[in-house]
Scaffold this active site. Structure first.
Site, short mmCIF file in Angstrom:
data_model
loop_
_atom_site.label_atom_id
_atom_site.label_comp_id
_atom_site.label_asym_id
_atom_site.label_seq_id
_atom_site.Cartn_x
_atom_site.Cartn_y
_atom_site.Cartn_z
N ASP A 1 5.62 3.27 0.78
CA ASP A 1 4.28 3.60 0.31
C ASP A 1 3.53 4.32 1.44
OD1 ASP A 1 2.06 3.90 -1.26
OD2 ASP A 1 1.97 1.83 -1.92
C1 BGC Z 1 -0.36 3.85 -3.52
C2 BGC Z 1 0.86 4.26 -4.31
C3 BGC Z 1 0.83 5.74 -4.56
C4 BGC Z 1 0.72 6.47 -3.24
C5 BGC Z 1 0.73 7.97 -3.38
C6 BGC Z 1 -0.58 4.71 -2.30
O1 BGC Z 1 -1.79 4.44 -1.69
O2 BGC Z 1 -0.25 2.49 -3.17
O3 BGC Z 1 0.90 3.55 -5.51
O4 BGC Z 1 1.95 6.14 -5.28
O5 BGC Z 1 -0.47 6.06 -2.61
O6 BGC Z 1 -0.41 8.42 -3.98
#
Ligand code: BGC
Length: 743
Positions: free
Chosen positions: A289
């Site tokens: 993530d």
């Molecule tokens: C979130 C993810 C997301 C990623 C990209 C993160 O802050 O937890 O769910 O896919 O950002 O946008």
């Protein structure tokens, strides 16, 4: 008293369970072998910097554009993927650099969060889960894939598969609720919708099962918080949707932000390697993530970024999102022997494998002519309305006040969410546009007769404390035949970083509802929100309540369809609604206690100030007609653990309208060597019945449904008695029992 069961276990080999779901993964065909050969050849040519480049993903600019730096890095072979860069023309421009100006011509993989629609926005996933219709979610997800792919997006960070038992956590909105079985059904459906049978198809995109794992168990419901869970709870509650996604062939998995039992998910060898790779044989790649690798420092697992890179890569993360620890420290880690060349090569291989499977090498570009004709197609918009129609849950309907007569003389449409274009799109709204939202006010106006007077008064804002709009709203209610009050949450009150310590309606909305109710006019409340709210007063007083969730681009039309009876609501709650936030976590599939709640016993498990029961149970939802569920039968009274038991049930529409019932099957293993939940969902069917119609339904139960992870962490079905409960929600069921006998 019951006999304690024999503790001779009947082991169920997991592979048998897996075989029940036909994997969509391509078999190890000649094609796969050819791909592996091409990867070998590429890896042999790659420098270390180019290898590390494949492991790097960087973010674009807020508006979907790339950053100039991306092009520089791509030219040098130092970037494998971007996120948020979208639009056919832009992605082609970036891809052109990779295909023409880089040494090895490895295409870029463009990722984007397509959570519940790209331009045509569908209900939030929690809403779509309320449809209990995974096939519907598969269709809506396929539209999302078709739209996103036309805009150059080849990879979505979805589906979000986190089980959420805590509505304070804002991201409950993004998943399928609290239940692993329902969650697994939606996981499979969404992976199929995005990827189809072959995600190299022009209108398909690569899916990503996230957030692996237990992110939804964040303590206190506070986003990014730590979790501490037993392995049983992980395996039985939090893993199943991910297992279903892997079995359905999901190409990628995202490692979560949270700590799990002292080892953060983005550096956790147990979840990333032992379970995902070794047990489940996942051969796609894992992306961290957003900056989760670097955040290992804050967790206190590592002292610096170099150690962070080593911990994440060695645990099984392949691609790093946004932070650059792999790239910066990979070379020195190798030199110091903290990372093996094989580990890097394996991560590169997994990423290239998916790029090949996606057809990126053969078809790196997106046909720019497709994009304008792919967005907001009329059939997509129709599907968004159908999906919203099927997702809404009727919570109360006293004296059949709903549906309303389209000929009603005058309607007061009140509340901060009555004409709000943003909230129905939810937090992750893809490339959705407010101008394409049909608000409830617009939906109602389009629905009623030309003679009906539709008045509108906002009353108050969603969040602020001003009541200056109350008098106008009250006056409007008084001069109308019926008042519809739209209350709930703003889009930015749910989703990521949107935890709330209160589940009450924010601002002065509850006071607005009270004021309108006290005007004496028949009042109906429609909720537009992304998590279970605490609305005890409304449930006590207001005669009708519709949970519309954040219903997407077409939510206003769908709300009107239901309020005026063109659609008979059939949704059911995929999550328990608490009476007060103090009851949280409250979920239906809990263990029993030594002192189960008892009304007349103070020393039993309950509260002094609030009943122990929920406001609305899991699986609950009403219809404009009435159903009766009878005649629960079993194909046998005694089965062996590897037999199949068929459960039969009749469901009948007793009313005068056609309608949908979601028949739910629960089981309980009342005595086992590990305590078991009081009930667990193991089957459901949403059926449409004409007035007076009766249908016979069948459900199959096998060892896969009856087993659990025992003290030795083996999946077993223990002989003994089992209860089967079938009903219209998790509390109103009829039951029978059967016995599992030893071989
Ligand atoms: C979130 C993810 C997301 C990623 C990209 C993160 O802050 O937890 O769910 O896919 O950002 O946008």
């Amino acid at each position: 008293m019951k006999l304690i069961k024999s503790i001779r276990f009947v082991p169920i080999v997991l592979a048998v369970c897996c075989a029940l779901f036909v994997p969509i993964l391509p078999s190890h065909s000649q094609k796969d072998r050819d791909v592996e050969k091409q990867i070998d050849a590429l890896i042999a040519k790659m420098t270390l910097a180019e290898k590390l480049g494949q492991l790097q993903q960087l973010d674009g600019e807020g508006n979907g554009n790339f950053r100039p730096e991306h092009l520089e890095l791509i030219r040098k072979g130092l970037l494998g993927s971007t996120l948020n860069v979208r639009g056919a023309q832009r992605t082609n421009q970036v891809q052109h650099v990779a295909m023409h100006e880089s040494r090895l011509k490895i295409p870029i993989l463009f990722g984007f969060d397509v959570i519940h629609g790209y331009r045509t926005i569908f209900p939030i996933p929690l809403g779509e889960a309320s449809s209990w219709d995974p096939a519907m979610a598969e269709r809506s997800t396929a539209v999302a894939a078709q739209e996103a792919s036309s805009a150059g997006v080849r990879w979505t960070f979805a589906p979000m598969l986190d089980i959420a038992r805590d509505p304070r956590w804002g991201r409950i909105t993004e998943g399928a609720g609290e239940d692993p079985y329902l969650g697994a059904a939606f996981a499979r459906a969404r992976v199929r919708g995005f990827q189809g049978n072959d995600y190299s198809a022009t209108d398909k995109i690569l899916a990503c099962a996230k957030h692996w794992v237990a992110y939804g168990a964040a303590e206190g419901g506070r986003d990014y918080n730590t979790t501490d869970l037993s392995e049983n709870t992980l395996r039985e509650i939090y893993f199943p949707p991910f297992k279903a996604a892997v079995d359905a062939g999901v190409g990628t998995v995202m490692s979560a932000f949270n700590d799990i039992n002292g080892v953060p998910a983005s550096a956790n060898p147990f979840t990333l390697t032992k379970v995902l790779r070794n047990e489940w044989k996942f051969d796609g790649f894992v992306v961290s993530d957003y900056t989760a690798v670097k955040e290992l420092i804050n967790h206190g697992l590592v002292a610096d970024e170099e150690e962070a890179a080593s911990a994440a890569l060695n645990a099984g993360v392949d691609m790093e999102m946004v932070s650059r620890s792999f790239n910066t420290f990979g070379p020195q880690l190798l030199k110091r022997g903290k990372l093996s060349p094989a580990t890097i090569d394996e991560a590169v291989r997994r990423i290239l494998r998916i790029k090949f499977r996606l057809g990126l090498f053969d078809r790196p570009y997106t046909d720019e002519a497709r994009e304008p004709n792919s967005l907001l197609r009329s059939e997509s918009v129709r599907l968004a309305r159908e999906s919203a129609d099927r997702s809404m849950v009727l919570l109360k309907n006293e004296r059949d006040i709903l549906p309303l007569d389209k000929q009603v003389r005058s309607i007061a449409v009140i509340g901060p969410l009555a004409d709000d274009r943003r909230a129905p799109l939810g937090w992750w709204a893809g490339d959705g546009r407010e101008e394409n939202t049909v608000t409830p006010l617009a939906g109602i106006k389009a629905k009623v007769s030309a003679q009906t007077k539709v008045g509108y008064a906002k009353g108050c804002d969603i969040k602020d404390e001003s009541t200056s709009g109350f008098p106008e709203a009250i006056a409007l209610a008084k001069e109308s035949d019926v008042a519809l009050v739209f209350v709930g949450e703003a889009a930015d009150m749910v989703g990521e970083a949107a935890s709330r310590s209160s589940l009450d309606l924010p601002g002065r909305q509850m006071d607005l509802v009270k004021a309108i109710y006290e005007s004496g006019k028949p009042t109906i409340v429609v909720l537009v929100n992304g998590r279970p709210p605490t609305i005890g007063w409304i449930v006590d007083k207001v005669p009708a309540i519709l949970e519309s969730w954040m219903g997407g681009s077409q939510s206003g039309n769908a709300i009107a369809d239901i309020l005026f009876g063109d659609v008979n609501p059939g949704g059911k709650l995929p999550v328990t609604f608490p009476r007060t936030v103090g009851q949280v976590p409250i979920y239906y599939n809990h263990m029993n206690t030594g002192r189960p709640p008892a009304a007349n016993n103070r020393y039993s498990s309950k509260y002094l100030d609030v009943p122990w029961t929920p406001l609305f149970p899991f699986g609950y939802g009403l219809s404009y007609t009435r159903f009766r569920i009878t005649n629960l039968t079993l194909s046998a009274q005694r089965i062996k653990a590897d037999d199949k038991l068929t459960v039969g049930i009749d469901v009948e529409n007793l009313g005068k309208r056609s309608g949908d019932e979601v028949v739910q099957l629960y089981i309980c293993d009342p005595v086992a060597t590990m305590t078991r939940p009081v009930k667990e969902l193991k089957g459901f069917q949403r059926v449409t019945l004409q007035p007076g119609e009766k249908k016979h339904l069948e459900f199959a139960l096998t060892g896969e449904h009856l087993g659990f992870w025992n003290r030795e962490m083996r999946f077993v079905v223990e002989p003994g008695e089992f209860k089967v409960m079938v009903g219209s929600n998790s509390e109103e069921t009829i039951e029978t029992k059967f016995e599992v006998v030893e071989k």
